[in-house]
Scaffold this motif. Sequence first.
Motif, PDB file in Angstrom:
ATOM      1  N   ALA A   1      -5.558 -19.720  30.992  1.00  0.00           N
ATOM      2  CA  ALA A   1      -5.672 -18.631  31.967  1.00  0.00           C
ATOM      3  C   ALA A   1      -4.551 -18.763  32.964  1.00  0.00           C
ATOM      4  O   ALA A   1      -4.188 -19.878  33.359  1.00  0.00           O
ATOM      5  CB  ALA A   1      -7.016 -18.682  32.683  1.00  0.00           C
ATOM      6  N   GLU A   2      -4.000 -17.634  33.354  1.00  0.00           N
ATOM      7  CA  GLU A   2      -3.103 -17.647  34.495  1.00  0.00           C
ATOM      8  C   GLU A   2      -3.846 -16.993  35.649  1.00  0.00           C
ATOM      9  O   GLU A   2      -4.265 -15.831  35.548  1.00  0.00           O
ATOM     10  CB  GLU A   2      -1.803 -16.894  34.241  1.00  0.00           C
ATOM     11  CG  GLU A   2      -0.827 -17.192  35.382  1.00  0.00           C
ATOM     12  CD  GLU A   2       0.294 -16.170  35.528  1.00  0.00           C
ATOM     13  OE1 GLU A   2       1.382 -16.569  35.933  1.00  0.00           O
ATOM     14  OE2 GLU A   2       0.075 -14.983  35.271  1.00  0.00           O
ATOM     15  N   LEU A   3      -4.031 -17.759  36.707  1.00  0.00           N
ATOM     16  CA  LEU A   3      -4.733 -17.226  37.882  1.00  0.00           C
ATOM     17  C   LEU A   3      -3.679 -16.624  38.802  1.00  0.00           C
ATOM     18  O   LEU A   3      -2.867 -17.345  39.380  1.00  0.00           O
ATOM     19  CB  LEU A   3      -5.505 -18.338  38.600  1.00  0.00           C
ATOM     20  CG  LEU A   3      -6.848 -18.738  37.963  1.00  0.00           C
ATOM     21  CD1 LEU A   3      -6.667 -19.285  36.545  1.00  0.00           C
ATOM     22  CD2 LEU A   3      -7.554 -19.758  38.820  1.00  0.00           C
ATOM     23  N   THR A   4      -3.684 -15.293  38.883  1.00  0.00           N
ATOM     24  CA  THR A   4      -2.675 -14.609  39.699  1.00  0.00           C
ATOM     25  C   THR A   4      -3.280 -14.263  41.056  1.00  0.00           C
ATOM     26  O   THR A   4      -4.499 -14.110  41.189  1.00  0.00           O
ATOM     27  CB  THR A   4      -2.183 -13.333  39.001  1.00  0.00           C
ATOM     28  OG1 THR A   4      -3.324 -12.547  38.666  1.00  0.00           O
ATOM     29  CG2 THR A   4      -1.427 -13.675  37.738  1.00  0.00           C
ATOM     30  N   PRO A   5      -2.427 -14.158  42.079  1.00  0.00           N
ATOM     31  CA  PRO A   5      -2.975 -14.007  43.432  1.00  0.00           C
ATOM     32  C   PRO A   5      -3.651 -12.654  43.672  1.00  0.00           C
ATOM     33  O   PRO A   5      -3.208 -11.630  43.168  1.00  0.00           O
ATOM     34  CB  PRO A   5      -1.754 -14.167  44.342  1.00  0.00           C
ATOM     35  CG  PRO A   5      -0.563 -13.996  43.471  1.00  0.00           C
ATOM     36  CD  PRO A   5      -0.968 -14.307  42.075  1.00  0.00           C
ATOM     37  N   THR A   6      -4.733 -12.673  44.410  1.00  0.00           N
ATOM     38  CA  THR A   6      -5.372 -11.458  44.921  1.00  0.00           C
ATOM     39  C   THR A   6      -4.607 -11.051  46.182  1.00  0.00           C
ATOM     40  O   THR A   6      -3.730 -11.794  46.637  1.00  0.00           O
ATOM     41  CB  THR A   6      -6.835 -11.749  45.307  1.00  0.00           C
ATOM     42  OG1 THR A   6      -6.825 -12.699  46.363  1.00  0.00           O
ATOM     43  CG2 THR A   6      -7.624 -12.300  44.128  1.00  0.00           C
ATOM     44  N   PRO A   7      -4.929  -9.878  46.764  1.00  0.00           N
ATOM     45  CA  PRO A   7      -4.222  -9.489  47.996  1.00  0.00           C
ATOM     46  C   PRO A   7      -4.348 -10.529  49.111  1.00  0.00           C
ATOM     47  O   PRO A   7      -3.456 -10.669  49.944  1.00  0.00           O
ATOM     48  CB  PRO A   7      -4.916  -8.179  48.383  1.00  0.00           C
ATOM     49  CG  PRO A   7      -5.407  -7.619  47.093  1.00  0.00           C
ATOM     50  CD  PRO A   7      -5.787  -8.802  46.256  1.00  0.00           C
ATOM     51  N   GLU A   8      -5.459 -11.297  49.114  1.00  0.00           N
ATOM     52  CA  GLU A   8      -5.617 -12.332  50.140  1.00  0.00           C
ATOM     53  C   GLU A   8      -5.001 -13.654  49.688  1.00  0.00           C
ATOM     54  O   GLU A   8      -5.110 -14.659  50.392  1.00  0.00           O
ATOM     55  CB  GLU A   8      -7.106 -12.587  50.439  1.00  0.00           C
ATOM     56  CG  GLU A   8      -7.851 -11.413  51.045  1.00  0.00           C
ATOM     57  CD  GLU A   8      -8.310 -10.417  49.987  1.00  0.00           C
ATOM     58  OE1 GLU A   8      -8.751 -10.854  48.909  1.00  0.00           O
ATOM     59  OE2 GLU A   8      -8.209  -9.202  50.211  1.00  0.00           O
ATOM     60  N   GLY A   9      -4.423 -13.664  48.487  1.00  0.00           N
ATOM     61  CA  GLY A   9      -4.122 -14.936  47.835  1.00  0.00           C
ATOM     62  C   GLY A   9      -2.948 -15.699  48.387  1.00  0.00           C
ATOM     63  O   GLY A   9      -2.765 -16.864  48.064  1.00  0.00           O
ATOM     64  N   GLY A  10      -2.121 -15.067  49.202  1.00  0.00           N
ATOM     65  CA  GLY A  10      -0.976 -15.777  49.767  1.00  0.00           C
ATOM     66  C   GLY A  10      -0.046 -16.317  48.695  1.00  0.00           C
ATOM     67  O   GLY A  10       0.591 -17.356  48.865  1.00  0.00           O
ATOM     68  N   GLY A  11       0.023 -15.630  47.567  1.00  0.00           N
ATOM     69  CA  GLY A  11       0.977 -16.031  46.523  1.00  0.00           C
ATOM     70  C   GLY A  11       0.521 -17.189  45.656  1.00  0.00           C
ATOM     71  O   GLY A  11       1.303 -17.739  44.879  1.00  0.00           O
ATOM     72  N   LEU A  12      -0.749 -17.566  45.785  1.00  0.00           N
ATOM     73  CA  LEU A  12      -1.242 -18.690  44.989  1.00  0.00           C
ATOM     74  C   LEU A  12      -1.220 -18.349  43.496  1.00  0.00           C
ATOM     75  O   LEU A  12      -1.763 -17.330  43.070  1.00  0.00           O
ATOM     76  CB  LEU A  12      -2.681 -19.021  45.414  1.00  0.00           C
ATOM     77  CG  LEU A  12      -3.352 -20.170  44.637  1.00  0.00           C
ATOM     78  CD1 LEU A  12      -2.661 -21.493  44.931  1.00  0.00           C
ATOM     79  CD2 LEU A  12      -4.833 -20.255  44.976  1.00  0.00           C
ATOM     80  N   VAL A  13      -0.566 -19.189  42.722  1.00  0.00           N
ATOM     81  CA  VAL A  13      -0.556 -19.025  41.264  1.00  0.00           C
ATOM     82  C   VAL A  13      -0.955 -20.356  40.639  1.00  0.00           C
ATOM     83  O   VAL A  13      -0.398 -21.410  40.976  1.00  0.00           O
ATOM     84  CB  VAL A  13       0.845 -18.606  40.755  1.00  0.00           C
ATOM     85  CG1 VAL A  13       0.832 -18.484  39.228  1.00  0.00           C
ATOM     86  CG2 VAL A  13       1.276 -17.289  41.395  1.00  0.00           C
ATOM     87  N   ILE A  14      -1.929 -20.301  39.743  1.00  0.00           N
ATOM     88  CA  ILE A  14      -2.406 -21.511  39.088  1.00  0.00           C
ATOM     89  C   ILE A  14      -2.520 -21.233  37.598  1.00  0.00           C
ATOM     90  O   ILE A  14      -3.014 -20.179  37.190  1.00  0.00           O
ATOM     91  CB  ILE A  14      -3.774 -21.938  39.672  1.00  0.00           C
ATOM     92  CG1 ILE A  14      -3.573 -22.494  41.089  1.00  0.00           C
ATOM     93  CG2 ILE A  14      -4.465 -22.959  38.780  1.00  0.00           C
ATOM     94  CD1 ILE A  14      -4.853 -22.889  41.781  1.00  0.00           C
TER      95      ILE A  14
END
Lengths: 180, 239
Positions: free
Chosen positions: B131-144
């Motif tokens: 899985a690629e966890l892409t940032p939500t609007p609140e995500g602050g660019g977090l990618v995992i």
Amino acid sequence: MTLQEEVENLIVRVAMGDRVAFARLYDRTSAKLFGVCLRVLDDRAEAEEVLQEVFVTVWNKADSYRINGYSPMTWLITVTRNRAVDRRRALRRPPEPIETADLLPDSTPGPEATAMAQSESRRINECFDELPRARAHLVRRAYFEGDSYADLAEATGINLNTLRTWLRRSLIALRECLSR
Amino acid sequence: MSAHNSKGPQGPDGDDPRVTAAEFAMGLLSDAEARAVEARMAEDRALFDEVVAWQEHLADLMLDEVEEVTPSPQLRKRIEARLFRSDAPPVWKQVLPYGLGGAAAALVLWLAVSSGLVTPDEGAIEADLVAELTPTPEGGGLVINAAVDTELGAVQVVRLAGDAPENRVFELWLIAGEAAPVSLGVLDDAADRAVIPLPQDVMAELPGAVLAVSDEPPGGSPTGAPTGSVLAAGPLTPS
């Protein structure tokens, strides 16, 4: 887990959109909250309408619960009581008369207070017992029936300013008792 | 009738904050007065606490006063029909489009980065779901990126971008079907990769499930359910 902890946990899960938690929260609290609606409205159909609105509010506002500072049951009861009072006021029922005889200065606990003294008494009930019976009755009318100062003045035939002063003095006496 | 006073509730004791708080809690104020008290509460912590204290005591009074009465059985169905018929998805399900929309791209990206980032010496993980966890609007660019080895019963997570805010941690969740999110653990902010064992009873739910990361207090969610914002999410797809 205490009821408070369980309810808190469920509200947090409801805030995340968890429908299973919502169903469980309904199971755990609806009978109590329906009792609140009935106490204020004394009408089953109206009470069910209000309870429905309350749970819609709980679903939609669960995420704001964490910042308002209330314990979980207090939040639910406050939302329910206020909704029920809003409905009661919208129905524009005339305030039930209060017999002047009930308002004579009298320091003996009234029947309500006596009944409560026998149940598991909370601090607020002990403090109500310390109020003159008539004053306690006015405060209870304001809280349980949502009567305004003007409603209570009409129900008793007492001058509005006098009545407001009585009620405020009673609130101060209650608060002083509660903080002892 | 006393003269109206623009400063607030009129009459004797009307300026005593204990009285104001009680009147506010009981709904004895006019709408304008109540709005003024609300505005003051935002600034005046003591008044706010006084209102909360009254509400707690009054709720106690109510709890003692009322009996439990079971409402009619149809009521719950009416409430659920009103709330859920309109297909308003739960908050944590609103993250699904982020995952699904990027699924194809995620797979390509995963193939591109995995060879460089998931080095063979950590190769105890043989991913069959990724899985690629892409940032939500609140995500602050977090990618995992996440790689699940169902045989081993573990998920490897690699943080490609984004740091937890100060005094907050990332917590990883599994969201399968209609079930509530299940915590898979807190991610160590000091390390950008970790291998987390998976509970046996979630293994069957994994294909098509969504992994999500939320923002939580240190130590993770105190409730067992996500309490902070969902910062990144993505679906698990076969590798």
